[in-house]
Design an enzyme around this catalytic site. Structure first.
Site: not given
Lengths: 438, 438
Positions: A249, A277
């Site tokens: 990410d 996440h």
């Protein structure tokens, strides 16, 4: 550590009596679901309760004290024992480190990168211990054969096995990639329970046989809560040693900011991913920098930052799977390597990296006792410190609160796996699985 | 160079008249097969003749002189042009090199390794040019996205395209991985023709637009003959610059010798694979060394060397596919990297590596004008020299003669693609495709 006491709700399913429990503990654990038909109720709380094990059974995690069994099976050429101190060219090398890798679907990607010397450096000999299942054992042998044929000079031992109590023995690093993918009709609560059980078992095994300072990187999703379950089941290993991977990410966020700003991606620094996440993750454009300047000074389109940017980072996996027909395995492997490298090399002056770590006295006011992605720095010894000089505004606070709420709900939903009472699943509405990662 | 004149055989199919040919050349090339039913004939020569283009059309390879078209499409963040000389941290870097990669099935493995700096070093910026097909274009975008998300600091340009005349422009390295796999019922002659056409086209494109000193590594099978076709269609590029990958065979041979001798694989050196990347390949245990001693002095079981060893090396891919369910993609990627690294770093004193290279004045008495795997040394400039001090015995000579005969037969079978007359396929009996690589 301050753990909120969770009381059983009146919507809970009736639990097994203790006599039933002892019987159950000898058999395979089972999962109970109670569906509540009220539609209103469904909206405010996900009306599923997952409970695969009674709370009193795990309140104090069952620390296995048995003698570790025999070593896992060494493979082929790696069965040759070899004195690294005896040879001229290997005498200056560091002490062999043990890296355990668990994977549901065995892939040679991560073992390969770890074996190549790219992560731990050219003087660090490596022993790889690969954990598979009975079903995947042949594939595991295939990976070991590919490693044989690759002639990595630093790769000195490869062993394969299906018992985590064997494979994790003396592990200095554990890379836990394996997780069951979500099947059709499966809700997030089910996934938390199924994968949570895997991570509870692996936590117990690490606790019993791994190095007392093992560093654990959890990749299998939902990785934050899996990491929490894992560390709760390994009370003899510092909770600080557990990481949930949010590095992909971070990398994606850096790339999108670079694209928008018209600079190469190496000009973007101080990128934090906050929280889970999942789609509630917060890529932080308030603290990130481009060419050492605050992002908001470089990218004047603040609407884009607030609305499109975050969504682009979150949806990247889904776009990729559409183009590509498969999930982002290559960039995931790169991000695993990045995450480990960040812990074994000193963080560049003034910069930081993101990792999902255990909240225990964090300076940001984030709820304690969860695994939350935050900005970290390392001096390269495998450990890290949280970064203190970050700023917050209302927008960032609100976003962080949302991902924090989700992680607290996930935690309540797996209480039966962390030894903290009876599971109660009130996951916030909407599907927050990252696309392309289910 | 001495090219044997090949006369059309009386078993040839009738060829098109010249009027038909000019018509054909405007359309898609087609393949004709004539089957001969006699079973006896089938045994001595493969009774298939592949001829996709008339000989007089390619006798002098059709060197495209057109102006190269526009550049291939740059991708995302890589479209940002960037002055490496202007930045403090990149000023000391080498000049950007262009690496073209063609692949039938787009995979991010090789591009990823090339981009990581592992092969060309930490001061060598890289531009990757990926060649795909119309059908695979979306996947190509997926690979480019994965490269974006990987934040490789040395990777400064990525472009993707479907036209080799665009993608190969100014390429310093070309990695030709793409090849059609063999379909059901397809014989080796068909495969030679189908893939040969791809490599003829790519050779022409390299000849037209690549760097005049481009180094070409052919991985797609049958790689030796594909490399021959490619170099014959690129007369303006030194034939010496073309390589057929036999490095995975070399790596596998080293590993098997190490296993038998009970030493780690880094103790095995001077390993030659002679000849074709097929089951006729010759892993040379006469010249190979273990701990600097001749293999035969270390491994006394000469029967094993003569019989089992070679077979184990050849059949490795098949065993792997059985265990693993897929082909040896990971170790193949490693061996590609090894092959390139061997050309850009000086070969260690006294050692050598194997590569399938063009025979033109070789010191071993091997037929000229084919691509044959032989022992090479490099001073790290991308070029190589053949090793002179190798020995031969009857066993080795016989084996080499067999793989040489196969390559000469393959060459006759693709004469229509190399500009050397009419194809005549008399491939030696038996299937010599390496298992797991069809």
């Amino acid at each position: 550590m301050a753990v909120a006491e969770l009381k059983p709700s009146n919507t809970m399913t009736h639990l097994h009596s203790s006599s039933q429990l002892s019987l159950l503990s000898k058999r395979r654990l089972i999962t109970h679901h109670v569906s509540i038909s009220s539609r209103t109720l469904r909206k405010t709380l996900s009306a599923r309760i997952s409970c695969s094990i009674a709370p009193n059974e795990v309140r104090v995690p069952n620390v296995q004290t048995q003698e570790p069994k025999s070593k896992p099976e060494c493979y082929g050429v790696f069965c040759l024992t070899y004195d690294l101190k005896a040879e001229q060219e290997t005498r200056s090398w560091k002490k062999l480190i043990n890296i355990a890798v668990s994977d549901h679907e065995i892939r040679p990607k991560e073992p390969k990168v770890l074996a190549s010397g790219e992560v731990f450096g050219p003087d660090q000999p490596i022993a790889l211990k690969l954990l598979g299942s009975e079903r995947s054992f042949q594939a595991l042998e295939g990976v070991a054969m590919e490693l044989e044929d690759s002639l990595f000079p630093l790769l000195r031992e490869v062993s394969i096995g299906v018992d985590p109590y064997e494979v994790f023995q003396d592990a200095d690093w554990a890379l836990l990639i394996g997780a069951k993918p979500r099947g059709p009709g499966m809700e997030r609560a089910d996934l938390l329970d199924i994968n949570g059980q895997i991570y509870a078992a692996q936590g117990k095994a690490l606790n019993a046989v791994a190095s007392r300072n093992v560093k654990v990187v959890v990749v299998g999703n939902p990785c934050n809560t899996n990491a929490l379950i894992c560390l709760k089941n390994a009370p003899n290993i510092p909770a600080k040693n557990f990481h949930a991977l949010t590095r992909l990410d971070e990398n994606r966020a850096k790339c999108q900011l670079a694209l928008k700003a018209g600079v190469f991606y190496d000009k973007v620094s101080n990128m934090t991913i906050w929280g889970n996440h999942s789609t509630t993750q917060v890529p932080d454009f308030l603290n990130a920098r481009i060419n050492s300047l605050p992002v908001k000074e470089v990218i004047k389109d603040h609407k884009w930052l607030e609305n499109e940017f975050t969504e682009m980072v979150q949806k990247r996996g889904g776009v990729l799977i559409k183009k590509w027909g498969r999930s982002s395995a290559a960039s995931t492997a790169v991000s695993i390597v990045d995450a480990i490298r960040s812990l074994v090399t000193p963080t560049p002056e003034g910069d930081w990296f993101s990792s999902g770590v255990y909240t225990n006295g964090n300076p940001y006011g984030i709820a304690e006792d969860i695994v939350f992605s935050m900005p970290c720095r390392s001096n390269g010894d495998g450990d890290y410190e949280l970064v203190k000089d970050v700023i917050f505004d209302d927008y960032l606070r609100q976003r962080i609160a949302k991902t924090e709420a989700e992680l607290l709900a996930e935690k309540r939903c797996v209480a039966h796996l962390t030894g903290e009472g009876i599971a109660f699943c009130d996951l916030p509405g909407g599907d927050t699985m990252l696309p392309g990662e289910m």
